[in-house]
Design a protein around this motif. Structure first.
Motif, short mmCIF file in Angstrom:
data_model
loop_
_atom_site.label_atom_id
_atom_site.label_comp_id
_atom_site.label_asym_id
_atom_site.label_seq_id
_atom_site.Cartn_x
_atom_site.Cartn_y
_atom_site.Cartn_z
N GLU A 571 12.82 -4.61 -14.65
CA GLU A 571 12.91 -3.22 -14.20
C GLU A 571 11.87 -2.91 -13.14
OE1 GLU A 571 12.69 1.30 -16.14
OE2 GLU A 571 12.54 -0.49 -17.41
N ALA A 572 10.65 -3.44 -13.32
CA ALA A 572 9.59 -3.19 -12.35
C ALA A 572 9.89 -3.86 -11.01
CB ALA A 572 8.25 -3.68 -12.90
N ILE A 573 10.41 -5.06 -11.04
CA ILE A 573 10.71 -5.77 -9.79
C ILE A 573 11.84 -5.07 -9.04
CG2 ILE A 573 11.59 -7.93 -8.84
CD1 ILE A 573 8.65 -7.99 -9.71
N ALA A 574 12.86 -4.62 -9.76
CA ALA A 574 13.96 -3.91 -9.11
C ALA A 574 13.49 -2.61 -8.48
CB ALA A 574 15.08 -3.63 -10.10
N GLY A 575 12.50 -1.97 -9.08
CA GLY A 575 12.02 -0.69 -8.58
C GLY A 575 10.88 -0.79 -7.59
N ALA A 576 10.51 -2.00 -7.17
CA ALA A 576 9.42 -2.17 -6.21
C ALA A 576 9.78 -1.54 -4.87
CB ALA A 576 9.08 -3.65 -6.04
N SER A 577 8.75 -1.15 -4.12
CA SER A 577 8.97 -0.47 -2.84
C SER A 577 9.65 -1.37 -1.82
CB SER A 577 7.64 0.04 -2.28
OG SER A 577 6.74 -1.05 -2.07
N SER A 578 9.47 -2.68 -1.93
CA SER A 578 10.11 -3.62 -1.01
C SER A 578 10.19 -4.98 -1.68
CB SER A 578 9.32 -3.72 0.31
OG SER A 578 8.12 -4.46 0.11
N GLY A 579 10.87 -5.90 -1.02
CA GLY A 579 10.98 -7.26 -1.55
C GLY A 579 9.92 -8.18 -1.02
N ASP A 580 8.89 -7.63 -0.40
CA ASP A 580 7.81 -8.46 0.13
C ASP A 580 7.16 -9.25 -1.00
OD1 ASP A 580 5.81 -8.98 2.47
OD2 ASP A 580 4.58 -8.49 0.73
N PRO A 581 6.93 -10.54 -0.80
CA PRO A 581 6.39 -11.38 -1.88
C PRO A 581 5.05 -10.89 -2.42
CG PRO A 581 7.26 -12.75 -0.13
CD PRO A 581 7.28 -11.35 0.38
N ARG A 582 4.16 -10.46 -1.53
CA ARG A 582 2.85 -10.02 -2.00
C ARG A 582 2.99 -8.76 -2.86
NH1 ARG A 582 -1.47 -10.98 2.18
NH2 ARG A 582 -1.80 -12.86 0.96
N THR A 583 3.86 -7.87 -2.44
CA THR A 583 4.10 -6.66 -3.23
C THR A 583 4.64 -7.01 -4.61
OG1 THR A 583 4.50 -5.34 -1.26
CG2 THR A 583 5.36 -4.48 -3.33
N LEU A 584 5.62 -7.92 -4.65
CA LEU A 584 6.23 -8.28 -5.92
C LEU A 584 5.26 -9.01 -6.84
CD1 LEU A 584 9.87 -9.33 -4.97
CD2 LEU A 584 8.96 -7.10 -5.61
N CYS A 585 4.37 -9.83 -6.27
CA CYS A 585 3.36 -10.49 -7.12
C CYS A 585 2.44 -9.46 -7.77
CB CYS A 585 2.54 -11.47 -6.28
SG CYS A 585 3.42 -12.99 -5.84
#
Length: 744
Positions: A571-585
């Motif tokens: 749920e958190a990954i789907a709701g991230a502001s972007s798919g940028d790898p650093r953001t998702l980490c």
């Protein structure tokens, strides 16, 4: 009650005028009730005549109290009053059935704003809010009735001390009540002796709180913060400092009352100053000689002062910190003369012993951690590949207390034909054996993949290796899980295989559709060393997708089901502001709330829609570095035709990050920018912090108080990537839709 007047005791000498008390009634009657002449001049004792120095008779003052005219006083009453008003400790006479209070200067200081209105009033009215409490009204009345004395050592009572407000202090008092009798043996009142021990009690409580705070410290930075905070608050000092040995020399850190330190700054590494071994600074001298020193008045820091704060110190106490493996000292200073009482010296000595023991534990921990950190550094890749259409980022959070090399690992390396190999594994344990096994598995995996990158073949080879190592070491408890895959940007496919590891997570964000995140259907297989087949799974990996590999420390929490952790992460990954790898980490590392004792590793790979632009700059550890970074960043983003609004926000945020790295890491830093049509990503990576063991988290960033709020306001996402080589702080700013930036 006839009797000679003799020497007439005077009321307490520090009487304000009638108008000084809000709501008081002006005039001679009010002045006399307040215990001062109507002229407003202070009353003083005249030994021979009993008259005040002003010439007005003291009888006029006493006549306004329940004691009545002086000539009617019994000798016993006169003796008690003389004792009360001349005593150096707080004393009061509670006279008659109303228990009217007649007290001295010490008692007036004790009751503060109740004086002078309390003089001559019934005790039940003066202490109305505490009269019903145990040991107050009931005991006072009992002593008056029975004559049996009462003594309570260090009892806490709520006492309101601020006129016209609801503020109530909890004070600690030692109280004694004893009957006062006339010449016929009749009780005419009681003598109250009250000594406030609040300060001593609070300091003892602070010492207990210091012990608790020090018990949770891991590093010398932590010890210094706790010790300085305790000394500054408990002793109401103007300046405090602590020094510890640093090889052949010394290093010291101080706190000055009134320094601007916000909560974030308080948790950042303290700014230590170096001192040579032969320095004449009192801290260094006490640390080197292990001898305490106390200055009641003077200028003890003037010969070695570094600024005006040191120059203003007049009273100073320096206590050595001495253990078998550490030397140091603790200092407390005042800007006014201060006699160091035996009680204060004893408390300071006890506090210094606690600090010394905590500092020795911290020194041992830092030495052990340094060894573990060095081992960990050799196990993880120096840097991730830089490919045109694939963006990568990784994050590693050490579990437990960071004092052992962990068993989690990640890796990514290019293969022939533009392909990319990605892997994330987990070796059970938090010791040198686990770290060594992890290093062997990672090295073997890369060797196998470079020879034959097929996931099934690579995991089969690793299975044989782990089985062989277990047989050789005669250990059956080796437990290693791995997920390994090959990404092919040209075909938009990736092939994955798992050896007992959690399934990877795929984030997809098609145009015009809200992002989704799903776990890939990869057969788990058996952990390495147990034999068996590990089938592969090939899935689409198209532009806009991001793959997330992670260890179980990301989703496992005590008293929470594993399935709940997986659901929360998706749920958190789907709701991230972007798919940028650093953001998702960053999102993945804090997606599941609650503490964990396990390591947590994350590796993210984004298949970018379009190639991005990147540039980097090495920032030296010099005061001029932030200015140079601002100029370089402005010029670079301008040449890439980035909107001015984005440039301005990026320059401000980057300036805060570089200043923060310079202040709190003290090392050179690498500034990197990456621009895509969707966003601008800026990161600042230092090469290590001054003694920091626990990696800096996103909520602790501060550049003297304003950095955190500024970056939160100007960026769309930001965070920190703790690594074994230091810390990387980054932020992301989205590019407005329709802007051509990044494509020119």
């Amino acid at each position: 009650m006839p009797g000679s007047v003799g020497r007439v005791p005077a009321p307490p000498s520090r009487w304000p005028g009638p108008s000084s008390t809000p709501g008081s009634t002006a005039g001679p009657e009010a002045a006399a009730r307040a215990g001062e002449p109507t002229t407003g001049e202070p009353t003083t004792r005249e030994p021979t005549t009993g008259a005040p120095a002003t010439g007005r008779p003291a009888e006029a003052v006493w006549a306004q109290t329940p004691l009545g005219p002086v000539e009617q006083w019994a000798p016993a009453l006169r003796s008690v009053l003389d004792l009360v008003l001349s005593a150096p400790v707080p004393m009061a006479l509670a006279f008659g059935d109303e228990l009217a209070l007649i007290y001295n200067d010490g008692f007036a200081e004790l009751i503060r704003d109740r004086h002078p209105a309390a003089f001559g009033r019934p005790a039940a009215e003066v202490f109305a809010e505490a009269w019903e409490l145990a040991g107050v009204g009931e005991e006072i009345e009992r002593v008056y009735r029975t004559g049996i004395p009462y003594l309570e050592r260090e009892g806490a009572l709520p006492v309101g001390r601020v006129r016209g407000s609801d503020q109530v202090d909890q004070v600690v008092l030692t109280r004694s009540y004893s009957a006062v009798r006339d010449e016929h043996g009749q009780i005419i009142g009681l003598l109250m002796v009250i000594v406030e021990t609040t300060q001593v009690t609070r300091r003892l409580q602070s010492l207990s709180e210091l012990a608790v705070a020090l018990s949770g410290t891991l590093t010398l930075d932590d010890v210094a913060r706790s010790a300085l905070r305790y000394a500054l608050a408990s002793f109401d000092a103007d300046q405090v400092g602590i020094a510890v040995d640093d090889g052949a020399d010394w290093r010291a850190v101080r706190r000055v009352r009134g320094e601007l330190l916000d909560e974030a700054d308080e948790r950042l590494p303290p700014l230590w100053r170096s001192f040579p071994a032969d320095s004449a600074a009192p801290l260094v001298v006490a640390a080197a000689t292990a001898a305490p020193r106390f200055w009641a008045d003077g200028r003890p820091l003037l010969p070695t002062a570094i600024d005006r704060h040191d120059e203003k110190i007049r009273a100073l106490a320096v206590l050595p910190l001495r253990t078998p493996s550490l030397g140091g000292a603790l200092a407390i200073g005042y800007r006014t003369a201060h006699p160091w009482s035996p009680a204060e010296r004893a408390l300071l000595t006890a506090g210094a012993e606690l600090v010394a023991q905590a500092a020795e534990r911290a020194r041992r921990f830092e030495n052990q951690h340094g060894t573990a950190q060095l081992l960990q550094r050799s196990m993880l890749p120096e840097q991730l590949p830089d490919l045109p259409r694939l963006r990568l980022a990784a994050r590693y959070d050490a579990g437990v207390d960071g004092n052992a090399a962990g068993g989690d690992f990640y890796d990514a390396f290019p293969l022939s034909g533009g392909r990319l190999a990605v892997v994330l594994g987990d070796v059970a344990g938090h010791d040198v054996h686990a770290a060594a096994l992890m290093g062997q598995v990672r090295a073997a995996l890369r060797a196998l993949a470079l020879s034959d990158p097929d996931p099934a073949a690579v995991l089969s080879g690793l299975d044989r290796l782990v089985g062989s190592l277990g047989t050789e070491a005669r250990r059956d408890e080796l437990f290693v899980t791995v997920v390994y895959g090959v990404v092919e940007p040209a075909t938009g496919l990736m092939t994955l295989a798992s050896a007992g590891h959690p399934a990877p997570l795929l984030r997809q964000a098609p145009a015009g559709v809200p992002p989704t995140a799903r776990y890939l259907d990869v057969p788990p297989g058996a952990p390495l060393g147990l034999g068996g087949n590990r089938p592969t799974s090939t899935v689409p990996f198209v532009p806009g997708d991001t793959l997330l590999l992670f260890s179980d420390g990301v989703v496992e929490r005590r008293q929470q089901s594993l399935s709940a952790g997986f659901a929360t992460l998706a749920e958190a990954i789907a709701g991230a502001s972007s798919g940028d790898p650093r953001t998702l980490c960053a999102v993945a590392s804090r997606a599941v709330p609650g503490p964990t004792e396990d390591d947590a590793a994350v590796l993210a790979v984004e298949h970018a829609l379009t190639p991005s632009r990147s540039a980097s700059l090495e920032m030296p550890a010099e005061p001029t570095a932030p200015g140079r970074v601002r100029q370089w960043l402005t010029a670079q983003l301008t040449s890439w035709r980035v909107p001015e609004s984005v440039i301005g926000a990026a320059v401000l945020c980057t300036s805060e990050l570089t200043t923060n790295a310079l202040l709190h890491a003290g090392t050179a830093a690498q500034v990197e920018i990456d621009l895509s049509p969707e966003r601008l990503l800026v990161s600042v990576a230092d090469q290590g912090t001054r003694g920091t063991v626990t990696p800096t988290r996103a909520d602790t960033l501060s550049s003297r108080g304003r950095g955190l709020g500024l970056i939160e306001q100007l960026s769309d996402a930001w965070g920190t990537d703790p690594t074994v080589r230091g810390s990387t702080v980054w932020f992301e700013i989205l590019i407005p839709e329709g802007d051509p930036s990044g494509n020119g």
